[in-house]
Design a protein around this motif. Structure first.
Motif, PDB file in Angstrom:
ATOM      1  N   SER A 118     -32.515 -38.675  63.387  1.00 40.22           N
ATOM      2  CA  SER A 118     -32.306 -39.017  61.976  1.00 40.22           C
ATOM      3  C   SER A 118     -33.517 -38.633  61.124  1.00 40.22           C
ATOM      4  O   SER A 118     -34.102 -39.446  60.411  1.00 40.22           O
ATOM      5  CB  SER A 118     -32.000 -40.511  61.817  1.00 40.22           C
ATOM      6  N   LEU A 119     -33.844 -37.361  61.182  1.00 42.05           N
ATOM      7  CA  LEU A 119     -34.981 -36.812  60.459  1.00 42.05           C
ATOM      8  C   LEU A 119     -34.908 -37.119  58.968  1.00 42.05           C
ATOM      9  O   LEU A 119     -33.861 -37.015  58.345  1.00 42.05           O
ATOM     10  CB  LEU A 119     -35.023 -35.295  60.671  1.00 42.05           C
ATOM     11  N   ARG A 120     -36.030 -37.536  58.403  1.00 40.57           N
ATOM     12  CA  ARG A 120     -36.168 -37.816  56.969  1.00 40.57           C
ATOM     13  C   ARG A 120     -35.204 -38.891  56.480  1.00 40.57           C
ATOM     14  O   ARG A 120     -34.741 -38.859  55.349  1.00 40.57           O
ATOM     15  CB  ARG A 120     -35.985 -36.535  56.149  1.00 40.57           C
ATOM     16  N   ASP A 121     -34.923 -39.822  57.349  1.00 40.93           N
ATOM     17  CA  ASP A 121     -34.118 -40.970  56.934  1.00 40.93           C
ATOM     18  C   ASP A 121     -34.760 -42.244  57.461  1.00 40.93           C
ATOM     19  O   ASP A 121     -34.406 -42.736  58.534  1.00 40.93           O
ATOM     20  CB  ASP A 121     -32.684 -40.857  57.433  1.00 40.93           C
ATOM     21  N   PRO A 122     -35.725 -42.792  56.753  1.00 40.10           N
ATOM     22  CA  PRO A 122     -36.400 -44.002  57.218  1.00 40.10           C
ATOM     23  C   PRO A 122     -35.467 -45.204  57.333  1.00 40.10           C
ATOM     24  O   PRO A 122     -35.732 -46.132  58.092  1.00 40.10           O
ATOM     25  CB  PRO A 122     -37.478 -44.252  56.156  1.00 40.10           C
ATOM     26  N   SER A 123     -34.357 -45.179  56.604  1.00 42.73           N
ATOM     27  CA  SER A 123     -33.406 -46.304  56.655  1.00 42.73           C
ATOM     28  C   SER A 123     -32.571 -46.287  57.917  1.00 42.73           C
ATOM     29  O   SER A 123     -32.034 -47.313  58.338  1.00 42.73           O
ATOM     30  CB  SER A 123     -32.477 -46.256  55.441  1.00 42.73           C
ATOM     31  N   LEU A 124     -32.398 -45.112  58.526  1.00 40.48           N
ATOM     32  CA  LEU A 124     -31.566 -44.898  59.709  1.00 40.48           C
ATOM     33  C   LEU A 124     -30.084 -45.172  59.470  1.00 40.48           C
ATOM     34  O   LEU A 124     -29.327 -45.337  60.435  1.00 40.48           O
ATOM     35  CB  LEU A 124     -32.050 -45.757  60.881  1.00 40.48           C
ATOM     36  N   VAL A 125     -29.645 -45.199  58.230  1.00 40.47           N
ATOM     37  CA  VAL A 125     -28.236 -45.504  57.981  1.00 40.47           C
ATOM     38  C   VAL A 125     -27.462 -44.336  57.372  1.00 40.47           C
ATOM     39  O   VAL A 125     -26.227 -44.386  57.294  1.00 40.47           O
ATOM     40  CB  VAL A 125     -28.079 -46.736  57.052  1.00 40.47           C
ATOM     41  N   ARG A 126     -28.138 -43.283  56.936  1.00 38.12           N
ATOM     42  CA  ARG A 126     -27.447 -42.238  56.194  1.00 38.12           C
ATOM     43  C   ARG A 126     -26.319 -41.591  56.994  1.00 38.12           C
ATOM     44  O   ARG A 126     -25.204 -41.423  56.490  1.00 38.12           O
ATOM     45  CB  ARG A 126     -28.456 -41.178  55.719  1.00 38.12           C
ATOM     46  N   ASP A 127     -26.587 -41.197  58.231  1.00 37.68           N
ATOM     47  CA  ASP A 127     -25.552 -40.564  59.051  1.00 37.68           C
ATOM     48  C   ASP A 127     -24.336 -41.454  59.227  1.00 37.68           C
ATOM     49  O   ASP A 127     -23.190 -41.019  59.065  1.00 37.68           O
ATOM     50  CB  ASP A 127     -26.119 -40.219  60.436  1.00 37.68           C
ATOM     51  N   VAL A 128     -24.568 -42.698  59.598  1.00 34.17           N
ATOM     52  CA  VAL A 128     -23.462 -43.601  59.907  1.00 34.17           C
ATOM     53  C   VAL A 128     -22.702 -43.976  58.641  1.00 34.17           C
ATOM     54  O   VAL A 128     -21.465 -44.034  58.636  1.00 34.17           O
ATOM     55  CB  VAL A 128     -23.970 -44.856  60.638  1.00 34.17           C
ATOM     56  N   LEU A 129     -23.415 -44.214  57.548  1.00 37.48           N
ATOM     57  CA  LEU A 129     -22.757 -44.563  56.287  1.00 37.48           C
ATOM     58  C   LEU A 129     -21.872 -43.410  55.803  1.00 37.48           C
ATOM     59  O   LEU A 129     -20.712 -43.619  55.421  1.00 37.48           O
ATOM     60  CB  LEU A 129     -23.802 -44.898  55.226  1.00 37.48           C
ATOM     61  N   VAL A 157     -34.328 -45.978  68.758  1.00 38.47           N
ATOM     62  CA  VAL A 157     -32.978 -46.036  68.206  1.00 38.47           C
ATOM     63  C   VAL A 157     -32.596 -44.637  67.744  1.00 38.47           C
ATOM     64  O   VAL A 157     -33.360 -43.989  67.028  1.00 38.47           O
ATOM     65  CB  VAL A 157     -32.912 -46.994  66.998  1.00 38.47           C
ATOM     66  N   MET A 158     -31.417 -44.181  68.151  1.00 38.17           N
ATOM     67  CA  MET A 158     -30.960 -42.862  67.739  1.00 38.17           C
ATOM     68  C   MET A 158     -29.540 -42.964  67.226  1.00 38.17           C
ATOM     69  O   MET A 158     -28.810 -43.924  67.518  1.00 38.17           O
ATOM     70  CB  MET A 158     -31.047 -41.866  68.908  1.00 38.17           C
ATOM     71  N   VAL A 159     -29.148 -41.983  66.432  1.00 36.89           N
ATOM     72  CA  VAL A 159     -27.783 -41.943  65.931  1.00 36.89           C
ATOM     73  C   VAL A 159     -26.931 -41.130  66.906  1.00 36.89           C
ATOM     74  O   VAL A 159     -27.270 -40.000  67.265  1.00 36.89           O
ATOM     75  CB  VAL A 159     -27.719 -41.321  64.526  1.00 36.89           C
ATOM     76  N   ASN A 160     -25.843 -41.725  67.354  1.00 39.48           N
ATOM     77  CA  ASN A 160     -24.913 -41.099  68.281  1.00 39.48           C
ATOM     78  C   ASN A 160     -23.805 -40.439  67.464  1.00 39.48           C
ATOM     79  O   ASN A 160     -22.928 -41.115  66.929  1.00 39.48           O
ATOM     80  CB  ASN A 160     -24.344 -42.175  69.218  1.00 39.48           C
ATOM     81  N   PHE A 269     -27.072 -32.327  49.911  1.00 34.35           N
ATOM     82  CA  PHE A 269     -27.365 -30.901  49.783  1.00 34.35           C
ATOM     83  C   PHE A 269     -27.578 -30.215  51.127  1.00 34.35           C
ATOM     84  O   PHE A 269     -27.744 -28.999  51.171  1.00 34.35           O
ATOM     85  CB  PHE A 269     -28.583 -30.678  48.894  1.00 34.35           C
ATOM     86  N   ASP A 270     -27.615 -30.970  52.213  1.00 38.81           N
ATOM     87  CA  ASP A 270     -27.646 -30.350  53.535  1.00 38.81           C
ATOM     88  C   ASP A 270     -26.208 -30.074  53.942  1.00 38.81           C
ATOM     89  O   ASP A 270     -25.719 -30.529  54.979  1.00 38.81           O
ATOM     90  CB  ASP A 270     -28.337 -31.276  54.540  1.00 38.81           C
ATOM     91  N   SER A 297     -25.488 -35.910  58.635  1.00 38.83           N
ATOM     92  CA  SER A 297     -25.731 -36.237  57.226  1.00 38.83           C
ATOM     93  C   SER A 297     -26.983 -37.084  57.030  1.00 38.83           C
ATOM     94  O   SER A 297     -27.037 -37.909  56.116  1.00 38.83           O
ATOM     95  CB  SER A 297     -24.504 -36.964  56.663  1.00 38.83           C
ATOM     96  N   ASN A 298     -27.984 -36.867  57.879  1.00 42.26           N
ATOM     97  CA  ASN A 298     -29.212 -37.647  57.744  1.00 42.26           C
ATOM     98  C   ASN A 298     -29.982 -37.317  56.462  1.00 42.26           C
ATOM     99  O   ASN A 298     -30.832 -38.079  56.030  1.00 42.26           O
ATOM    100  CB  ASN A 298     -30.127 -37.426  58.951  1.00 42.26           C
ATOM    101  N   LEU A 299     -29.651 -36.182  55.831  1.00 41.11           N
ATOM    102  CA  LEU A 299     -30.314 -35.810  54.583  1.00 41.11           C
ATOM    103  C   LEU A 299     -29.437 -36.080  53.365  1.00 41.11           C
ATOM    104  O   LEU A 299     -29.740 -35.621  52.265  1.00 41.11           O
ATOM    105  CB  LEU A 299     -30.718 -34.335  54.616  1.00 41.11           C
ATOM    106  N   ALA A 300     -28.347 -36.828  53.563  1.00 37.17           N
ATOM    107  CA  ALA A 300     -27.472 -37.181  52.448  1.00 37.17           C
ATOM    108  C   ALA A 300     -28.133 -38.235  51.570  1.00 37.17           C
ATOM    109  O   ALA A 300     -29.216 -38.728  51.868  1.00 37.17           O
ATOM    110  CB  ALA A 300     -26.130 -37.684  52.977  1.00 37.17           C
ATOM    111  N   PHE A 301     -27.481 -38.561  50.482  1.00 34.92           N
ATOM    112  CA  PHE A 301     -27.942 -39.585  49.547  1.00 34.92           C
ATOM    113  C   PHE A 301     -29.347 -39.264  49.005  1.00 34.92           C
ATOM    114  O   PHE A 301     -30.223 -40.105  48.937  1.00 34.92           O
ATOM    115  CB  PHE A 301     -27.914 -40.963  50.211  1.00 34.92           C
TER     116      PHE A 301
END
Length: 546
Positions: A118-129, A157-160, A269-270, A297-301
């Motif tokens: 989850s690069l560049r996502d300190p919240s760790l929620v962008r991909d899952v959201l 913790v990683m995003v599956n 934009f990714d 989508s770790n670079l979303a939002f």
């Protein structure tokens, strides 16, 4: 007196037909659960080995993998080539191939596992959201979390993320033998071609090239063939003579418009919308139509800010992003070509409005983001510092993180985006509304059976036109037919101008009908049900004759 079968929203689930097959894999990607994954290399130099394989080749490193306590010997593990990675990083993304040696080895049908840092996502929620938002309206990979150990040590913790592979394609499209392409993200594959007649920095924008070889830099062919099909798609998109019917022959327009609307709404934009038009898959289904499938989508939002070749956008500029970004941009033909047609612009706005209503206007994101962070917080606290400290994780919903990257606070960003969009004309105007759908039903004690489908659609908000899209059970071509419903006091319509639109579909030899509805007023259109791409309403003759 006629009797009717009322299909209201409260009864909607009873008549819903899920068109995408679901299997046991859904449990593995349940967003409310954390998968336990352990990798055993039994090699103190495993990092060096994976770095070397990533740099020099495509091979996997042999490992034993445990998933929720179940062991998978002779699995293959490598640094991900479908997510950004760096050999200098302390934490990277992985691909796990469970059937590396044993071809029948899988976990709940899953053969390939993608674990994202989850690069560049300190919240760790962008991909899952983003995944939760996407999966209600378009074909997209699912995502949840994994607690990962390597050789007995907690890795993090990683995003599956659900792999977009043969298993995915068969589950979503019933077959996996169509043309299948991915945007290249592997830097080692760059600069395969340098032909003078190829466009420079076209990336995966689908601009028409002079030769199929010009696409080699930006797309990876995952099927046995398909370069000519990809080039034909580009030709149709760029032709000045192309009409909506032409586009429908080569492109799943609904899937594409949902994709574009969601990425714009979430300022992602990714994706195709970004400067480099990347990070998506293309799959040509059995009807010859290409489907855009979003990827990580770790670079979303607002985490990635480059929308054009000009300088990056500021956070304020991203919050105020035009819903019609690239509509007039010829180097983005996927947007430019579709938005030339008023019919497709209106459909796009209907989809955009549906996403806004469901996810932003309702403030759905607030509780979802909190719940996701609450889920992973206990194990995130045990993680060694990598890109971000635990303090960044905690502050990431309300504060901008990073002096250089300036990653916007996801909750605060969406709240400001909601307020900006609420001022847009197509959001302020009331769309047409379908309030109920009713069918003629056999009268009690009558011997006259219902053999056709006569329906009555009640509407609100000055609805002017209503169209029914339907598919009779047993239809050979599996294509939905379109029929205008009338409010003119003729045929089954009892009274003209009362906002109740009606019509009759001959039943033929069918046993039931799948359908959805498009309603229009002077300025907007709206669909019933709004997630009709996956959920068409179904009514059977048996129900009508009870």
């Amino acid at each position: 007196m006629k009797l009717f079968l009322a299909l209201t929203f409260s009864l909607f689930a009873l008549f819903t037909c899920r068109l995408t097959a679901q299997s046991g894999t859904s449990d593995f990607f349940d967003a409310d659960s954390i998968q336990q994954i352990s990798i055993e290399f039994n090699d103190s130099e495993w990092k060096t080995s994976l770095d070397s394989l990533y740099t020099n080749g495509d091979e996997y490193k042999l490992a034993k993998v445990f998933i929720n306590g179940r062991s998978f010997a002779f699995s293959g593990v490598r640094l991900s080539r479908i997510l950004p990675n760096s050999t200098r990083s302390e934490k990277n993304s992985f691909e796990i191939k469970l059937n590396f040696i044993n071809q029948s080895q899988n976990y709940m049908g899953v053969e390939n596992i993608v674990l994202s840092q989850s690069l560049r996502d300190p919240s760790l929620v962008r991909d899952v959201l983003f995944s939760k938002m996407a999966n209600n309206f378009l074909v997209a990979p699912r995502a949840n979390y994994a607690s990962v150990e390597i050789d007995g040590n907690f890795y993090g913790v990683m995003v599956n993320i659900e792999a977009v592979d043969e298993v995915f394609l068969k589950e979503r499209f019933s077959r996996a033998d169509g043309t299948f392409l991915a945007c290249s993200v592997d830097e080692t594959d760059a600069d395969l071609t340098n032909a003078e007649d190829c466009l420079k920095k076209a990336f995966a924008s689908l601009q028409l090239e002079q030769s199929p070889t010009c696409y080699f830099d930006d797309f990876q062919l995952l099927s046995s063939g398909g370069w000519d099909e990809l080039m034909h798609l580009s030709a149709v998109l760029e032709s000045e003579e192309t009409n909506v019917e032409d586009l429908e022959q080569v492109l799943n327009l609904d899937q594409t418009l949902w994709y574009l609307a969601l990425n714009n709404l979430t300022v992602s934009f990714d994706s195709y919308l970004g400067r480099e038009s990347k990070n998506y898959y293309l799959y040509q289904d059995q009807y010859g139509k290409f489907n855009l499938i979003p990827w990580a989508s770790n670079l979303a939002f607002g985490s990635l800010k480059s929308a054009t070749s000009k300088s990056d956008l500021s956070i304020d500029e991203m919050i105020a992003l035009d819903p019609f970004l690239h509509a007039e941009n010829p180097i983005k033909p996927l947007v430019n070509s579709l938005m030339k047609h008023e019919e497709l612009r209106q459909r796009y706005l209907a989809f955009y409005r549906a996403l806004y209503d469901k996810y932003l206007d309702s403030k759905w994101y607030e509780s979802e983001i909190n719940d996701l962070q609450d889920l992973i917080r206990p194990i995130r606290r045990n993680e060694e510092p990598n890109y971000y400290e635990i303090e960044d994780f905690e502050a990431s919903t309300t504060k901008t993180i990073g002096r250089v990257s300036k990653i916007p606070p996801i909750t605060g960003f969406l709240e400001k985006r909601r307020k900006y969009l609420k001022k847009q004309e197509f959001i302020k105007i009331l769309p047409p509304e379908v309030t109920s759908v009713e069918f003629d039903k056999r009268e009690a004690f009558s011997d006259d059976r219902i053999e056709n489908y006569t329906l009555y659609v009640s509407t609100d908000n000055f609805t002017k036109r209503v169209h029914l899209y339907y598919l009779l059970d047993g239809s050979i071509d599996q294509k939905y037919k379109k029929m205008a419903l009338m409010d003119n006091g003729e045929g089954p319509d009892a009274e003209g101008g009362d906002g109740i639109f009606s019509g009759t579909v001959p039943g033929g030899n069918s046993k039931g009908i799948h359908f959805y509805i498009r309603a229009e007023n002077v300025q907007l259109e709206k669909y019933f049900p709004q997630d009709y791409v996956f959920n068409k309403v179904h009514v059977s003759l048996e129900e009508l004759n009870q």
